[in-house]
Design an enzyme around this catalytic site. Structure first.
Site, PDB file in Angstrom:
ATOM      1  N   HIS A 228     -25.105 -29.168   4.298  1.00 44.51           N
ATOM      2  CA  HIS A 228     -23.697 -28.846   4.533  1.00 44.51           C
ATOM      3  C   HIS A 228     -23.673 -27.669   5.506  1.00 44.51           C
ATOM      4  O   HIS A 228     -24.600 -26.847   5.507  1.00 44.51           O
ATOM      5  CB  HIS A 228     -23.071 -28.449   3.188  1.00 44.51           C
ATOM      6  CG  HIS A 228     -21.594 -28.257   3.192  1.00 44.51           C
ATOM      7  ND1 HIS A 228     -21.000 -27.107   3.658  1.00 44.51           N
ATOM      8  CD2 HIS A 228     -20.593 -29.068   2.767  1.00 44.51           C
ATOM      9  CE1 HIS A 228     -19.686 -27.223   3.508  1.00 44.51           C
ATOM     10  NE2 HIS A 228     -19.409 -28.398   2.971  1.00 44.51           N
TER      11      HIS A 228
ATOM     12  N   ASP B  72     -29.003 -25.264  -2.745  1.00 43.00           N
ATOM     13  CA  ASP B  72     -27.557 -25.451  -2.738  1.00 43.00           C
ATOM     14  C   ASP B  72     -27.253 -26.529  -3.779  1.00 43.00           C
ATOM     15  O   ASP B  72     -27.491 -27.712  -3.541  1.00 43.00           O
ATOM     16  CB  ASP B  72     -27.122 -25.874  -1.326  1.00 43.00           C
ATOM     17  CG  ASP B  72     -25.673 -26.336  -1.267  1.00 43.00           C
ATOM     18  OD1 ASP B  72     -25.023 -26.438  -2.325  1.00 43.00           O
ATOM     19  OD2 ASP B  72     -25.195 -26.598  -0.145  1.00 43.00           O
TER      20      ASP B  72
ATOM     21  N   GLN C  94     -23.347 -29.991  -5.234  1.00 38.10           N
ATOM     22  CA  GLN C  94     -23.080 -31.386  -5.611  1.00 38.10           C
ATOM     23  C   GLN C  94     -23.943 -31.856  -6.776  1.00 38.10           C
ATOM     24  O   GLN C  94     -23.814 -33.007  -7.203  1.00 38.10           O
ATOM     25  CB  GLN C  94     -23.308 -32.315  -4.408  1.00 38.10           C
ATOM     26  CG  GLN C  94     -22.390 -32.066  -3.235  1.00 38.10           C
ATOM     27  CD  GLN C  94     -20.928 -32.377  -3.534  1.00 38.10           C
ATOM     28  OE1 GLN C  94     -20.612 -33.084  -4.501  1.00 38.10           O
ATOM     29  NE2 GLN C  94     -20.034 -31.846  -2.729  1.00 38.10           N
TER      30      GLN C  94
ATOM     31  N   LYS D 165     -16.037 -27.710  -7.942  1.00 37.88           N
ATOM     32  CA  LYS D 165     -16.664 -29.037  -7.866  1.00 37.88           C
ATOM     33  C   LYS D 165     -17.188 -29.471  -9.234  1.00 37.88           C
ATOM     34  O   LYS D 165     -17.574 -30.615  -9.420  1.00 37.88           O
ATOM     35  CB  LYS D 165     -17.808 -29.020  -6.852  1.00 37.88           C
ATOM     36  CG  LYS D 165     -17.302 -28.808  -5.420  1.00 37.88           C
ATOM     37  CD  LYS D 165     -18.376 -29.032  -4.411  1.00 37.88           C
ATOM     38  CE  LYS D 165     -18.043 -28.451  -3.067  1.00 37.88           C
ATOM     39  NZ  LYS D 165     -17.091 -29.280  -2.294  1.00 37.88           N
TER      40      LYS D 165
ATOM     41  N   CYS E 180     -18.330 -31.819   6.788  1.00 37.16           N
ATOM     42  CA  CYS E 180     -19.043 -30.550   7.042  1.00 37.16           C
ATOM     43  C   CYS E 180     -20.542 -30.775   7.152  1.00 37.16           C
ATOM     44  O   CYS E 180     -21.339 -29.922   6.742  1.00 37.16           O
ATOM     45  CB  CYS E 180     -18.738 -29.496   5.979  1.00 37.16           C
ATOM     46  SG  CYS E 180     -17.015 -29.024   5.926  1.00 37.16           S
TER      47      CYS E 180
HETATM   48  C1  LIG Z   1     -23.552 -29.600  -0.608  1.00 33.13           C
HETATM   49  C2  LIG Z   1     -22.471 -28.598  -0.408  1.00 33.13           C
HETATM   50  N1  LIG Z   1     -22.788 -27.327  -0.153  1.00 33.13           N
HETATM   51  C3  LIG Z   1     -21.855 -26.395   0.009  1.00 33.13           C
HETATM   52  C4  LIG Z   1     -20.525 -26.688  -0.056  1.00 33.13           C
HETATM   53  C5  LIG Z   1     -19.511 -25.600   0.139  1.00 33.13           C
HETATM   54  O1  LIG Z   1     -18.844 -25.373  -1.072  1.00 33.13           O
HETATM   55  P1  LIG Z   1     -17.584 -24.413  -1.116  1.00 33.13           P
HETATM   56  O2  LIG Z   1     -16.632 -24.895  -0.056  1.00 33.13           O
HETATM   57  O3  LIG Z   1     -17.046 -24.588  -2.501  1.00 33.13           O
HETATM   58  O4  LIG Z   1     -18.071 -23.029  -0.862  1.00 33.13           O
HETATM   59  C6  LIG Z   1     -20.130 -28.000  -0.289  1.00 33.13           C
HETATM   60  C7  LIG Z   1     -18.712 -28.385  -0.300  1.00 33.13           C
HETATM   61  O5  LIG Z   1     -18.351 -29.499   0.000  1.00 33.13           O
HETATM   62  C8  LIG Z   1     -21.135 -28.986  -0.481  1.00 33.13           C
HETATM   63  O6  LIG Z   1     -20.819 -30.249  -0.733  1.00 33.13           O
END
Ligand SMILES: Cc1ncc(COP(=O)(O)O)c(C=O)c1O
Length: 422
Positions: A138, A215, A218, A241, A379
């Site tokens: 992401h 990270d 998900q 999430k 993203c």
């Molecule tokens: C894999 C992953 N990492 C990071 C993020 C960023 O999360 P946040 O916008 O809640 O900070 C997302 C959000 O879609 C994501 O899917």
């Protein structure tokens, strides 16, 4: 396997049998109608819906024990502080962190990664060093490292993937060099659904004394994670999430690493003593939580974990695996559809493109049918570039989705074909 395998199952919880229809009833928003039809919500990778348990906990906080935390000597403030710290302890339990002190509250995954880049990163990454990410990150696990590398004169390197959307782990030995200062990898890809073999990546990196950030944005909506079994150095999640509120997330860091990190932002709460000559800083986790924190968020994420802990996760995993297989077969069998992301270990995401229909048109027509999906680059622009598409349509499922939802999605996709004369 289509589950997150690194799970921590608490021993002493009484579990109710898993029934998706009963679970749906816990989420008030799911009973809404949209465009005159009952809502089918398939954008869970963007954000999840909230159970009444979470909504009520936040409501109760404002109605009965709202006060600032860590400061007051009066009962109300003590109650708010206890609730805030309870939220931290609940997250620690969900991630099986050795102690709540190793959980730092942040705004979400994005802020958690930026915190590590701005503190640990600036301390450890210098000219000529390398930070290793993967091809399916992401943007929030790319851009902070890119910014750090630009500031420090370091290089961002990338673990490549194959056409199915699986990382090429045989490339790791050459990518983990004596200059690698950190590996930052996504546990579950939001645009492809791939479940990465993070335990193996961590083992390889640790064999060379390289720390690893995972990270987990998900991964955690699909079950508890065990950071001790993974042995990761950092693990980052977003509350919204995982059925909690927006504006709160958590960064797990190993105590020894957090202890050695400088502060992130300066201000109240994060200090021990302040004079005009010098400030000394609070111990972890407060050192990283400057200013009045998101108290309702901590209460809400705690309530989300409380809710999740009652579920039979083995049964949830079976349900989610069944849904993914059902959705994959149904969507792939529509003429003109190409799936993007077909890894052997996947979870809850079906990304696709359709001949003759732009993903935004697919999303708009599905909306007319009451079906909410995401369209765009999610993203993850480098993933789109890799697959040679500007965007995909993405249906992402959560534990409360059912085969009926998938049937409605598929009926909507047939409507798309009609509209485009296919
Ligand atoms: C894999 C992953 N990492 C990071 C993020 C960023 O999360 P946040 O916008 O809640 O900070 C997302 C959000 O879609 C994501 O899917």
């Amino acid at each position: 396997m289509s589950t997150v395998t690194e799970r921590h199952e608490p021993a002493a919880t009484v579990r109710a049998a898993f029934d998706p229809d009963r679970v749906r009833a816990d989420f008030p928003l799911l009973s809404r109608s949209m465009r005159g039809k009952s809502l089918v919500y398939l954008d869970n990778a963007a954000t999840s819906q909230k159970p009444r348990h979470v909504i009520d906990a936040i409501h109760r906080y404002y109605e009965t024990f709202n006060a600032n935390v860590h400061r007051g000597v009066y009962q109300l403030s003590e109650e708010a502080t206890a609730a805030y710290e309870w939220g931290r302890a609940m997250v620690a339990r969900y991630l099986n962190a050795p102690s709540p002190a190793e959980i730092v509250f942040v705004r979400g995954t994005t802020e958690g990664i930026n915190l590590v880049a701005a503190t640990f990163g600036r301390q450890r990454v210098g000219r000529g060093d390398e930070v290793l990410v993967s091809a399916m990150e992401h943007h929030s696990n790319i851009v902070p490292w890119q910014m750090l590398c630009e500031q420090q004169g370091a290089t961002l390197r990338v673990i490549p993937m194959n056409e199915r959307g699986e990382l090429l782990l045989d490339r790791l030995p050459e990518l983990l060099t004596p200059r690698t200062r950190l590996v930052a990898v996504v546990h579950v890809s939001n645009s492809l659904g791939t479940v990465n073999p993070v335990r193996e990546i961590i083992r390889e990196a640790h064999a060379r004394d390289i720390p690893v950030l995972i990270d987990g944005a998900q991964a955690v909506p699909h079950g508890p994670v065990d950071v001790q079994a993974l042995d990761c150095d950092f693990y980052v999640v977003s509350g919204h999430k995982m059925f909690g509120p927006t504006g709160i997330g958590a960064l797990f860091g190993k105590r020894a690493i957090l202890d050695a990190m400088p502060p992130y932002q300066g201000g109240g709460e994060m200090i021990r003593t302040v004079t005009f000559e010098k400030t000394t800083y609070a111990p972890i986790p407060m050192r990283f939580e400057a200013g009045t924190p998101n108290i309702e968020g901590a209460v809400g994420i705690g309530a989300a974990v409380d809710y999740l802990h009652q579920l039979d996760w083995a049964a949830v995993a079976r349900h989610e695996a069944d849904l993914l297989a059902y959705a994959t077969d149904a969507v792939a069998s529509i003429p003109g559809v190409r799936l993007v992301g077909t890894a052997s270990r996947k979870i809850s995401v079906v990304s696709f493109v359709m001949d003759g229909a732009h993903p935004h048109d697919i999303g708009t027509i599905l909306d007319q049918e009451g079906v909410a999906i995401r369209t765009g680059h999610h993203c993850t622009q480098p993933v789109m570039d890799f697959f040679g598409v500007p965007a995909t349509a993405r249906a992402s499922m959560a534990l409360y989705n059912t085969r009926d939802d998938i049937d409605r999605l598929v009926a909507g996709l047939h409507r798309v074909r009609e509209v485009f004369g296919r």
